[in-house]
Design a protein around this motif. Structure first.
Motif, short mmCIF file in Angstrom:
data_model
loop_
_atom_site.label_atom_id
_atom_site.label_comp_id
_atom_site.label_asym_id
_atom_site.label_seq_id
_atom_site.Cartn_x
_atom_site.Cartn_y
_atom_site.Cartn_z
N HIS A 1 4.60 11.96 0.74
CA HIS A 1 3.23 11.63 0.32
C HIS A 1 2.24 11.65 1.49
N GLU B 1 6.97 0.45 13.72
CA GLU B 1 7.13 1.79 13.16
C GLU B 1 5.90 2.22 12.37
N SER B 2 4.72 1.89 12.86
CA SER B 2 3.50 2.23 12.14
C SER B 2 2.32 2.24 13.09
N ILE B 3 1.40 3.12 12.83
CA ILE B 3 0.13 3.08 13.56
C ILE B 3 -0.99 3.20 12.53
N ALA B 4 -2.07 2.46 12.75
CA ALA B 4 -3.17 2.47 11.80
C ALA B 4 -4.48 2.18 12.53
N THR C 1 8.64 9.53 3.03
CA THR C 1 8.19 10.15 1.78
C THR C 1 7.44 11.45 2.07
N LEU D 1 -0.55 9.88 12.34
CA LEU D 1 -1.85 9.41 11.90
C LEU D 1 -2.88 10.27 12.61
N PRO E 1 0.80 -1.23 0.00
CA PRO E 1 0.00 0.00 0.00
C PRO E 1 0.83 1.29 0.00
N SER E 2 2.13 1.19 0.29
CA SER E 2 2.93 2.41 0.23
C SER E 2 3.10 2.88 -1.21
N HIS F 1 -8.17 1.95 1.13
CA HIS F 1 -7.73 1.24 2.33
C HIS F 1 -7.54 2.22 3.50
N LEU F 2 -7.40 1.67 4.70
CA LEU F 2 -7.11 2.50 5.86
C LEU F 2 -5.61 2.76 5.91
N PRO F 3 -5.19 4.01 5.79
CA PRO F 3 -3.76 4.31 5.74
C PRO F 3 -3.05 4.00 7.06
N ALA F 4 -1.82 3.53 6.94
CA ALA F 4 -0.94 3.37 8.10
C ALA F 4 0.21 4.34 7.91
N THR F 5 0.80 4.77 9.00
CA THR F 5 1.92 5.71 8.84
C THR F 5 3.06 5.08 8.05
N LYS F 6 3.19 3.76 8.15
CA LYS F 6 4.27 3.09 7.42
C LYS F 6 4.12 3.27 5.91
N HIS F 7 2.91 3.44 5.44
CA HIS F 7 2.69 3.58 3.99
C HIS F 7 3.30 4.87 3.45
N GLN G 1 -1.62 10.00 2.58
CA GLN G 1 -2.73 9.10 2.27
C GLN G 1 -3.90 9.45 3.17
N HIS H 1 -2.92 11.25 -1.88
CA HIS H 1 -3.60 10.07 -2.38
C HIS H 1 -4.84 9.78 -1.54
N VAL I 1 -7.35 7.24 -0.76
CA VAL I 1 -7.27 5.79 -0.94
C VAL I 1 -8.48 5.08 -0.34
N THR J 1 -6.83 10.70 13.26
CA THR J 1 -8.18 10.14 13.15
C THR J 1 -9.11 11.28 13.49
N VAL K 1 -9.30 9.40 8.16
CA VAL K 1 -7.97 9.01 8.61
C VAL K 1 -6.96 9.57 7.62
#
Lengths: 353, 353, 353, 353
Positions: D303, C206-209, D301, D250, A54-55, D291-297, D305, D287, D289, D252, D323
């Protein structure tokens, strides 16, 4: 950005669902002279690559195709083969025979001989004729061969972190070749993206552990390659550790110095640092540094940091301790592959990295 | 819960703001035979301990006092001295002279001689008479002395992880004493709670690095104690690493086996495992295991897991690789201190642990 | 330690391979009045429990058995049923009919009605007669019923963090019941120990969602239980988040205060804090604190920290923001189960916690 | 690589020791049309920048200089001012008066009025004339003004994650402007690189906590900017959380939809998604999107989401939940600054990003 398509190196990604494949795709997003044109996957055929990763959403519109060597050869100039050991060799063969240059991420063509491969990988090699006859994709040592290669064996992650500091020192006769310990610590991405108990977050997080002590396949790869580069038989005891971080390998290497008259801790240290600096003077990704490298210093880059320390009292030098840090997914896999591609296609090796 | 106060061991915490102090307080919360009665701090006098450590909110109502040996001796049976090296010795002396038993978390009384201490710690020792005359707080080896001690030198975290597997093997003559490498990986709590650049989250997270190679003070502590236990001079090369996790030490130890006729990888491995199992049969915190220990297996406990591997081909045994995992804040500091306290006061050493 | 076996509560663990089962076993290791006597598993029958959970090595010698209600009832006084939703109800029924008291970790008996259960869990309930007729295992509200229960429905992790602060405030009429948002952040252990892509280290680290926005099953559980406690219909919008940590839930809760004449930010805040303090005065695990709780403050404990803030300008109070921190595996699962067990067997509810 | 120096944008880094400065330097390493020519620091004058940031070792040879506006203006085309709030305004003024264009990372010129600034930042503004007269560096809304600006106020990290999804929806009248909650979770790098207790590894790791509830300075920044873009007064309740990860935010976001006849959950959701897609159609970093974005995405970058969900039963739409994920150091700071620089100098805004 990509208007002049005729000048771009067209890249095919073979086996697209893992972390090394994502890293190739990620690097290509900002590579000014190469672009991803095809991506294959058995398990997720038809899906957009960005659904698997998804990135890439909104940044890459390639869809996953089945593996067809002819189509790949028509639509790409180079194939990055990110398949597992064993399975890879067959695809590499089919691609090479279809006329496309291949960079193989697996270990299938890294080792010098079929018996050595079959001993450590436990499978019959599907293309034995080429074993020992494929260049090892480390441009710092094999740049000329890589430039002309049809197939490149992309180095293993742990071996990269050990060969780069050790080979020049063994070759120059500065350390004993028969008593080397490589204690490596790797981020979890090295274990791949297939769900397994040991790489679940709650198993790997807040924990460090050794695994495959003295039995990991990257041990013989280190020995084989240092031998190939330094023309000396070496004995390496290798211990990998799973470390709670996404990326990075730190190798702490213990060796014995070949002493000269009146050597001190300082003189030994200087001699080894000088040798490494001399070896890597013209290699822009390798940095022989005074500080102790951390994996964070090279994370998300194709760069290598290494340094040397010597134990003992002033005029009684003891052991040599070398520390080398790389990013396992970049210089340890996909970054090295892009560097190899750049060399194969005659462009600046740093492009996109 | 604490109605029968007369039966409780009263504990004083000297220097209360760090992680080892918090760990002592935390363990005492569920210790059925000991309770925290006093806590001191120079910097936060007057504040509730639970304000410094919010995890104690509503669970501990001790307020921070200035350091006064007489008051402490009147209100406590044992002092846990969590002060930094150098500063600690003076407080330990004042407390001991005031008649209270002391467990010293610092290195001030761990080493055998004043010159060795002053060489490595760079300060003049304030109570040199007692150096070499204080028991090392490792009940697995010095239980009888600890039971009667007025002052106990609580072991260092790294040394615990090295001495416990090495001392019995050196003593039994099963490994060479002069060629030992200890490659240790520690969680960040080992670096203390004072704000420093290197232990900021964004510096230590997602990174591993070696530090103080061949120059860390815990190297001589290992050598000194193994010598004291095994009665043999040993040579240890020690490399600590900062690892991205709160707690835990994993030591990967390289040594050479003393070989016997017809030894194989298997026979060497069995002999060493048997020796360790024999040594620790009656020591409930030490587990000689078949699996490779991870720090997570012992996190938040006073337990130790260790195992042995041997490299080489079947009938050509190579090096011995020992892996030992502890929790640096528990068996490496506060858990060991509670275990020592239990031994000092004649109760089951596992109480509260 | 366990000489007086006749006085110990004998505990059976049903479904032993996950994190909640390990947490039960871990807590029982130092519980002075209860001991693990049986553990069952379909997938790992015959293996020692310590092989599945290496942190138990040398500390627990129970071997995994098949599920047989009669044997379990003969050898244990209470069964902790750690099976997945749906599968659990059947085992709970069989155990209860065999005459053993049961604490059910699943959601199968938490909700008030069969239709509500079947709507959210998508399965036909195997023991509908008992739905709505099983006590919810939150001793702070249902202590008397728990004491006499044959079956206890152990609360969900997220619901615990929302119900405990919300129910008393709704019941006292201090916040509007129809406009509540619960934004929760959970550690990864909440997702279980079955290997899945989303809980791999390199995915979750390293991620939160956010996930399951406005559609997570714990939303109706919150509504149902607050209604049961406060006797008012409430409307809760619930958003869970996967947070890169092993353990812990932090719920940030937004509600509207019921205002009184001349209310200020300060007066509203004081009134709500006073209500919570009053509610939990005699409940030793619940701490109404002034500071903002972090999950670390309650990690590895059965304790709860909560506080209240009010937004707005001085004399124009806006929204109520409540923050509540628990350990999802302890007070959110296994700690609560032990607390329930203690209450069921008439011993101090803090024993072992 | 930099042979054609005359074509490169020369960049000065003002205040070089923090994470945002490192991120600027890192991005410039692979920016084909800009290069770092000067870096200043009060505390580390004379040192190489790569000594402060070891990841730059061998890759950047700039040395730290004192702050001298004249020298900077002669040797650079744009200054990236990474100084703290309050201190920054003076330097920005001196640089602007010396004739160099400035991108200010602080909050000093973000807000519309001096009283609003002085209320929230508690200092007298040193250059009040320019307050309300500096463009907010969000090219998605203010591209034309940025292209011609002498000074750009680089947006705050949290505000970026809230303004980007909210402003278009408020402007289009699709959500109520007076009832918005922003619950944000940020990586620790947002707290800066100065050693503090709260950002030590062992405090922040394995923990999540809210801070500055309803009192964080980024709340008024969100309100001010959404008002500026949407021309409507909005009321935002903002809660930031410290999350155990290096990078990422992130948010919410909870809002109420403005309903139309016969609206359903689906119709509301589609309308809002369509509005966001329409707004950002030509903005390559944003973007919208499914899907539910995660910070890792979006980590590492520039970018963004974002997505929308709607709660409620089918024909009774409840709340809108948005989100939005960004990298706090990139789109939330240094990436946005490079994007702004690209716009200011008339090159493709994606260059180097």
């Amino acid at each position: 950005m990509q208007e002049n398509l005729s000048n771009m190196i067209r890249v095919a990604l073979i086996g697209s669902t893992g972390y090394t494949a994502l890293e190739v795709a990620r690097i290509l997003l900002s590579h000014e002279k190469a672009e991803l044109t095809i991506a294959t996957s058995r398990s997720d055929e038809g899906k957009p690559l960005s659904e698997i990763h998804p990135s890439l959403a909104g940044r890459c519109d390639v869809a996953l195709q089945p593996f067809d060597p002819k189509t790949i050869a028509e639509n790409a100039d180079v194939a990055m083969c990110c398949l597992p050991h064993g399975a890879s060799a067959e695809s590499v063969r089919d691609l090479a025979l279809a006329g496309i240059r291949v960079i193989d991420f697996s270990a299938d063509f890294r080792l010098s001989s079929v018996p050595l491969y079959e001993k450590w990988y436990g499978v019959t090699h599907p293309w034995p004729d080429r074993v020992g006859n494929v260049v090892y994709g480390m441009p710092e040592f094999f740049g000329d061969e890589i430039a002309n290669a049809d197939v490149v064996a992309n180095p293993g992650c742990y071996p990269t972190s050990a060969i780069m500091p050790l080979a020049p020192l063994v070759k120059a006769g500065l350390i004993e070749a028969d008593d080397i310990i490589v204690d490596s610590k790797s981020g979890v991405s090295g274990a791949g993206r297939s769900p397994k108990l040991g790489t679940l977050y709650c198993e790997a997080n807040e924990s460090i552990a050794a695994y495959a002590i003295a039995s990991h396949r990257h041990g013989p790869e280190m020995q084989d390659l240092i031998h190939r580069i330094a023309d000396k038989t070496v004995n390496v005891l290798f211990t990998p550790h799973l470390t709670p971080m996404d990326r990075g390998i730190l190798s702490t290497i213990y060796a014995r110095p070949v002493l000269q008259d009146n050597d001190t801790v300082e003189s030994v240290s200087s001699r080894l640092m000088a040798q490494l600096r001399d070896t890597y003077r013209d290699h822009p990704f390798v940095h022989v540094v005074d500080h102790l490298p951390a994996t964070k210093h090279v994370a998300m880059t194709n760069h290598v940091q290494m340094t040397v320390r010597v134990s003992g009292n002033e005029d009684q030098p003891g052991r040599v301790i070398i520390v080398c840090a790389i990013d396992n997914l970049s210089k340890g896999a996909s970054g090295a592959a892009i560097q190899n591609m750049n060399v194969m296609f005659g462009i600046d090796q740093m492009t996109g990295l």
